[in-house]
Design an enzyme around this catalytic site. Structure first.
Site, PDB file in Angstrom:
ATOM      1  N   LYS A  28      28.954  -9.262 -21.322  1.00 27.02           N
ATOM      2  CA  LYS A  28      28.160  -9.405 -20.367  1.00 27.02           C
ATOM      3  C   LYS A  28      28.285  -9.980 -19.928  1.00 27.02           C
ATOM      4  CE  LYS A  28      23.678  -8.313 -19.373  1.00 27.02           C
ATOM      5  NZ  LYS A  28      23.411  -9.569 -18.866  1.00 27.02           N
ATOM      6  N   SER A  29      28.394 -11.082 -20.261  1.00 23.75           N
ATOM      7  CA  SER A  29      28.856 -12.283 -19.050  1.00 23.75           C
ATOM      8  C   SER A  29      29.662 -12.843 -18.758  1.00 23.75           C
ATOM      9  CB  SER A  29      28.116 -13.865 -20.450  1.00 23.75           C
ATOM     10  OG  SER A  29      26.697 -13.657 -20.084  1.00 23.75           O
ATOM     11  N   ARG A  33      31.944 -12.858 -15.046  1.00 21.38           N
ATOM     12  CA  ARG A  33      32.861 -13.682 -14.426  1.00 21.38           C
ATOM     13  C   ARG A  33      34.460 -13.247 -14.547  1.00 21.38           C
ATOM     14  NH1 ARG A  33      28.189 -15.550 -17.118  1.00 21.38           N
ATOM     15  NH2 ARG A  33      27.435 -17.600 -16.904  1.00 21.38           N
ATOM     16  N   SER A 174      20.134 -22.792 -17.509  1.00 22.40           N
ATOM     17  CA  SER A 174      20.201 -21.660 -17.440  1.00 22.40           C
ATOM     18  C   SER A 174      21.819 -22.257 -16.814  1.00 22.40           C
ATOM     19  CB  SER A 174      19.809 -21.494 -15.890  1.00 22.40           C
ATOM     20  OG  SER A 174      19.924 -21.087 -15.310  1.00 22.40           O
ATOM     21  N   GLN A 176      23.240 -19.638 -15.578  1.00 23.06           N
ATOM     22  CA  GLN A 176      23.540 -19.281 -14.582  1.00 23.06           C
ATOM     23  C   GLN A 176      23.459 -20.526 -12.855  1.00 23.06           C
ATOM     24  OE1 GLN A 176      20.070 -15.906 -14.428  1.00 23.06           O
ATOM     25  NE2 GLN A 176      20.920 -14.674 -15.293  1.00 23.06           N
ATOM     26  N   ASP A 327      18.779 -14.773 -25.580  1.00 23.91           N
ATOM     27  CA  ASP A 327      18.495 -13.099 -24.552  1.00 23.91           C
ATOM     28  C   ASP A 327      18.188 -12.394 -26.177  1.00 23.91           C
ATOM     29  OD1 ASP A 327      19.274 -13.472 -21.971  1.00 23.91           O
ATOM     30  OD2 ASP A 327      21.017 -12.995 -22.166  1.00 23.91           O
ATOM     31  N   LYS A 354      12.803 -13.732 -17.258  1.00 19.27           N
ATOM     32  CA  LYS A 354      13.871 -12.917 -17.065  1.00 19.27           C
ATOM     33  C   LYS A 354      14.225 -11.291 -16.831  1.00 19.27           C
ATOM     34  CE  LYS A 354      16.386 -15.445 -19.617  1.00 19.27           C
ATOM     35  NZ  LYS A 354      17.553 -16.074 -18.719  1.00 19.27           N
ATOM     36  N   ARG A 403      16.181  -4.595 -22.823  1.00 19.04           N
ATOM     37  CA  ARG A 403      16.519  -5.634 -24.078  1.00 19.04           C
ATOM     38  C   ARG A 403      15.523  -5.380 -24.681  1.00 19.04           C
ATOM     39  NH1 ARG A 403      21.363  -7.708 -24.345  1.00 19.04           N
ATOM     40  NH2 ARG A 403      21.883  -9.107 -22.637  1.00 19.04           N
TER      41      ARG A 403
HETATM   42  C1  S3P Z   1      24.024 -15.155 -18.214  1.00 20.81           C
HETATM   43  C2  S3P Z   1      22.314 -16.723 -18.680  1.00 20.81           C
HETATM   44  C3  S3P Z   1      21.896 -16.236 -19.101  1.00 20.81           C
HETATM   45  C4  S3P Z   1      21.673 -14.587 -19.479  1.00 20.81           C
HETATM   46  C5  S3P Z   1      21.407 -14.013 -19.302  1.00 20.81           C
HETATM   47  C6  S3P Z   1      23.255 -14.320 -19.284  1.00 20.81           C
HETATM   48  C7  S3P Z   1      24.841 -15.456 -18.108  1.00 20.81           C
HETATM   49  O1  S3P Z   1      20.625 -16.305 -17.771  1.00 20.81           O
HETATM   50  O2  S3P Z   1      20.247 -15.007 -20.036  1.00 20.81           O
HETATM   51  O3  S3P Z   1      21.369 -12.811 -19.594  1.00 20.81           O
HETATM   52  O4  S3P Z   1      25.662 -14.976 -18.081  1.00 20.81           O
HETATM   53  O5  S3P Z   1      25.212 -16.946 -17.245  1.00 20.81           O
HETATM   54  P1  S3P Z   1      19.784 -18.284 -17.673  1.00 20.81           P
HETATM   55  O6  S3P Z   1      20.768 -18.635 -17.489  1.00 20.81           O
HETATM   56  O7  S3P Z   1      19.136 -18.157 -16.557  1.00 20.81           O
HETATM   57  O8  S3P Z   1      19.199 -18.539 -18.922  1.00 20.81           O
END
Ligand code: S3P
Length: 449
Positions: A28-29, A33, A174, A176, A327, A354, A403
């Site tokens: 997913k990440s 991107r 984080s 993100q 996660d 989350k 989840r």
């Molecule tokens: C993610 C970062 C994580 C994770 C999320 C995906 C990402 O969050 O929990 O499911 O793709 O950068 P945080 O970076 O806020 O911890």
């Protein structure tokens, strides 16, 4: 987009062991991107193995709304004609990121240094999550943000017309936030520096380098210091997305707790910033092996084999490992309930912000199903009573959290009476084939409405 329709109650059972191969979807990440960086490059990026879950599809729609051409060429194969760094056009409608914190926060970063105004919204879960952690650093570039009280969505961002580069120490672990600042830094002149005290997933850094940006990471006393030179011309890429370790976690953990199981989960991305769960399971005594380890597209990959592991023991999970398995704590707690002894999970305050408050959601659901749990602000402890010890029998609230839903369905496979989740709909955000994949391994699902 939010998953539509009435809540879908569901439980899951097994008649025998889970066996066979489980081909989980793309990461997913990396999928988010790929679309965003593809849209910021000049020319055509192709993506193979894209996760076609609701979260990622919402990001694809957002990229289209900013003027990139995004098309689905075949199952999991997508192409993106990018508009170049700083080339996003102002969308003529609100950008709805559905359930996805990653989607909205990364896209906010990507538009923050474009001279456009964008209004973001999402589902009830996303509209309750904190956005100031992203809009605060974006303000340093010159971006303005106006949202609801507490920095919640819906929110409008006015991108900086004359952005300046920034130096920012990320105050919470984080990826993100780190990624939002780096994406904003792409369209600011000069060098943007992001410092993280604890390493979080590094897909953005790896992919930016792949797209031709000048980016370096140095480990110093301050932490990981990431330096990005702004305004590069990003070169389009042919991306192969590895399969998602966070999705692999569900069939792997289910196999560990269902008697007699033996499941192979091929091609899983094992970037060290993501693989903390598997390390933890092995420390607990899980029969979990990495077969055929290799490197694909700049990411370490292996096939995971998980076998029923009746002798697992509870452990204290090192807090410094939290970011690499953030996660995965919900499904770890399900394994912990079927292991013997205490599993302590500390330094996990981030779980409270989350898709749901995951400490609260898991502790409440586990307690209702006969598991002994204690929880505090940034910690929780599960007291496992061994294989097959979980009574089950209760319905749990999943709070629009995929989840939480998948974790309790896995618990139901090994509990004495079924565990019912109040809504399995959100599973489509990250793992739309979860039910089919688990059925192919031998699970059966009951829908209650
Ligand atoms: C993610 C970062 C994580 C994770 C999320 C995906 C990402 O969050 O929990 O499911 O793709 O950068 P945080 O970076 O806020 O911890």
């Amino acid at each position: 987009m939010s998953h539509a329709g009435a809540p879908q109650e569901m439980s899951a059972r097994v008649k025998g062991p889970l066996t066979g191969e489980a081909h989980v979807p793309g990461d997913k990440s990396i999928s988010h991107r790929s679309l965003i960086l593809g849209a910021m490059a000049v020319g055509k990026t192709t993506i193979t193995g894209l996760l076609e879950g609701e979260d990622v599809l919402d990001t694809a729609k957002a990229m289209r709304a900013f003027g990139a051409e995004v098309s689905r060429d075949a199952d999991g194969v997508w192409s993106v004609h990018g508009v170049g760094t700083g080339g996003f056009a102002e969308p003529d409608r609100v950008i709805d990121c559905g359930n996805s914190g990653t989607g909205v926060r990364l896209v906010m970063g990507a538009v923050a240094t474009c001279p456009i105004s964008v209004t973001f919204t999402g589902d009830a879960s996303l509209c309750s999550r904190p956005m100031a952690r992203v809009t605060d650093p974006l303000a340093l570039f010159g971006t303005q943000a106006v949202g609801r009280s507490g920095g919640r969505l819906p929110m409008t961002l006015v991108g900086a017309a004359d952005p300046v580069p920034v130096r920012y120490v990320v105050p919470v672990p984080s990826a993100q936030v780190k990624s939002a600042v780096l994406l904003a830094g792409l369209n600011a002149p000069g060098r943007t520096v992001v410092i993280e005290k604890e390493a979080t997933r590094d897909h953005t850094e790896r992919m930016l380098a792949g797209f031709g940006a000048e980016i370096s990471t140095e480990v110093t006393e301050e932490g990981r210091v990431i330096t990005l030179t702004g305004q590069p011309e990003l070169k389009p890429q042919a991306i192969v997305v590895p399969r998602d370790p966070s999705s692999a976690a569900f069939p792997v953990c289910a196999a560990l707790i269902v008697p007699g199981s033996d499941v192979l989960v091929p091609n899983i991305g094992l970037n060290p910033t993501r693989a903390g769960l598997f390390e933890t399971l092995r420390e607990m005594g899980a029969d979990l092996t990495y077969e055929n380890p290799r490197e694909e597209g700049g990411e370490p990959v292996a096939d995971l084999r998980a076998k029923y592991s009746p002798d697992m023991q509870g452990i204290s999970v090192p807090p410094e490992r939290a970011a690499s398995m953030i996660d995965e704590y919900p499904i770890l707690s399900v394994v912990a309930a079927n292991a013997s002894g205490r599993t302590e999970m500390r330094g996990v305050a981030e779980l409270r912000v989350k898709e749901s408050d995951r400490i609260e959601a898991m502790a409440t659901g586990l307690l209702a199903n006969g598991v002994s749990v204690e929880a505090g602000d940034d910690w929780w402890i599960v007291e496992g009573a061994g294989p097959g010890s979980v009574a089950g029998g209760a319905t749990v609230e999943t709070h629009l959290d995929h989840r939480i839903a998948m974790s309790f369905l896995c618990l139901s496979l090994a509990s004495q009476d079924p565990v019912v989740v109040d809504d399995a709909g959100p599973i489509a955000t990250s793992f739309p084939i979860f039910r089919n994949l688990m059925e192919a391994l031998g699970a059966t699902f009951q829908t209650e409405s």
